[in-house]
Design a protein around this motif. Structure first.
Motif, PDB file in Angstrom:
ATOM      1  N   GLN A 111       0.852  -1.181   0.000  1.00 33.14           N
ATOM      2  CA  GLN A 111       0.000   0.000   0.000  1.00 33.14           C
ATOM      3  C   GLN A 111       0.893   1.238   0.000  1.00 33.14           C
ATOM      4  O   GLN A 111       1.913   1.277   0.693  1.00 33.14           O
ATOM      5  N   VAL A 117       0.906   5.582   0.182  1.00 36.66           N
ATOM      6  CA  VAL A 117       0.179   6.800   0.509  1.00 36.66           C
ATOM      7  C   VAL A 117       1.088   7.990   0.265  1.00 36.66           C
ATOM      8  O   VAL A 117       2.152   8.095   0.885  1.00 36.66           O
ATOM      9  N   TYR A 149       2.093  10.468  -8.968  1.00 36.19           N
ATOM     10  CA  TYR A 149       1.749   9.154  -8.433  1.00 36.19           C
ATOM     11  C   TYR A 149       3.007   8.439  -7.957  1.00 36.19           C
ATOM     12  O   TYR A 149       4.022   8.399  -8.670  1.00 36.19           O
ATOM     13  N   TRP A 154       0.340   1.331  -7.067  1.00 36.06           N
ATOM     14  CA  TRP A 154       0.236   2.774  -7.257  1.00 36.06           C
ATOM     15  C   TRP A 154      -0.458   3.424  -6.075  1.00 36.06           C
ATOM     16  O   TRP A 154      -1.380   2.847  -5.481  1.00 36.06           O
ATOM     17  N   GLY A 155      -0.012   4.635  -5.776  1.00 35.88           N
ATOM     18  CA  GLY A 155      -0.724   5.436  -4.795  1.00 35.88           C
ATOM     19  C   GLY A 155      -1.903   6.134  -5.436  1.00 35.88           C
ATOM     20  O   GLY A 155      -2.150   5.992  -6.641  1.00 35.88           O
ATOM     21  N   GLN A 156      -2.606   6.915  -4.636  1.00 39.22           N
ATOM     22  CA  GLN A 156      -3.817   7.562  -5.121  1.00 39.22           C
ATOM     23  C   GLN A 156      -3.515   8.854  -5.879  1.00 39.22           C
ATOM     24  O   GLN A 156      -4.390   9.380  -6.564  1.00 39.22           O
ATOM     25  N   THR A 206      -1.162  12.753  -5.878  1.00 37.64           N
ATOM     26  CA  THR A 206      -1.215  14.040  -5.187  1.00 37.64           C
ATOM     27  C   THR A 206      -1.003  15.146  -6.214  1.00 37.64           C
ATOM     28  O   THR A 206      -0.132  15.052  -7.074  1.00 37.64           O
TER      29      THR A 206
END
Length: 119
Positions: A3, A5, A94, A109-111, A113
């Motif tokens: 995960q 972030v 990302y 992959w992150g969400q 920014t």
């Protein structure tokens, strides 16, 4: 499973600086490489910078000399220091992690920014 972030995006004036962070959790021991990609409106996602668990780095030509990628030794967190920012750096950034387990490779992959460079 890994995960990711991200944090640290925002609005900055041309010539300014920002520092992005990406915190990884889960199976971090199997991460071979982490990096940053970005996607501007109406454009494809593109590589910004990557760093391997051994510390090898790779940068897009457009950011060389302005951006620096770094990590902690445990590959828990990856940073992207962005200096001398330009309007064309505006994009969603990302975080990416490449996990290698035996012969299998998995991308995470992150969400994302948002980074906006504007006066």
């Amino acid at each position: 499973q890994v995960q990711l972030v991200e944090s640290g995006g925002g609005l900055v004036q041309p010539g300014g600086s920002l520092r992005l962070s990406c915190a990884a959790s889960g199976s971090i021991f199997s991460i071979y490489r982490m990096g940053w990609y970005r996607q501007a409106p109406r454009k494809q996602r593109e590589l910004v910078a990557t760093i391997t668990s051994g510390g090898s780095t790779n940068y897009a030509d457009s950011v060389k000399g302005r951006f620096t990628i770094s990590r902690d030794r445990a590959m828990n967190t990856v940073y992207l220091q962005m200096n001398s920012l330009k309007p064309e750096d505006t994009a969603v950034y990302y975080c990416n992690a490449l996990e290698v387990v035996d012969d299998d490779e998995n991308d995470y992959w992150g969400q994302g920014t948002q980074v906006t460079v504007s006066s």
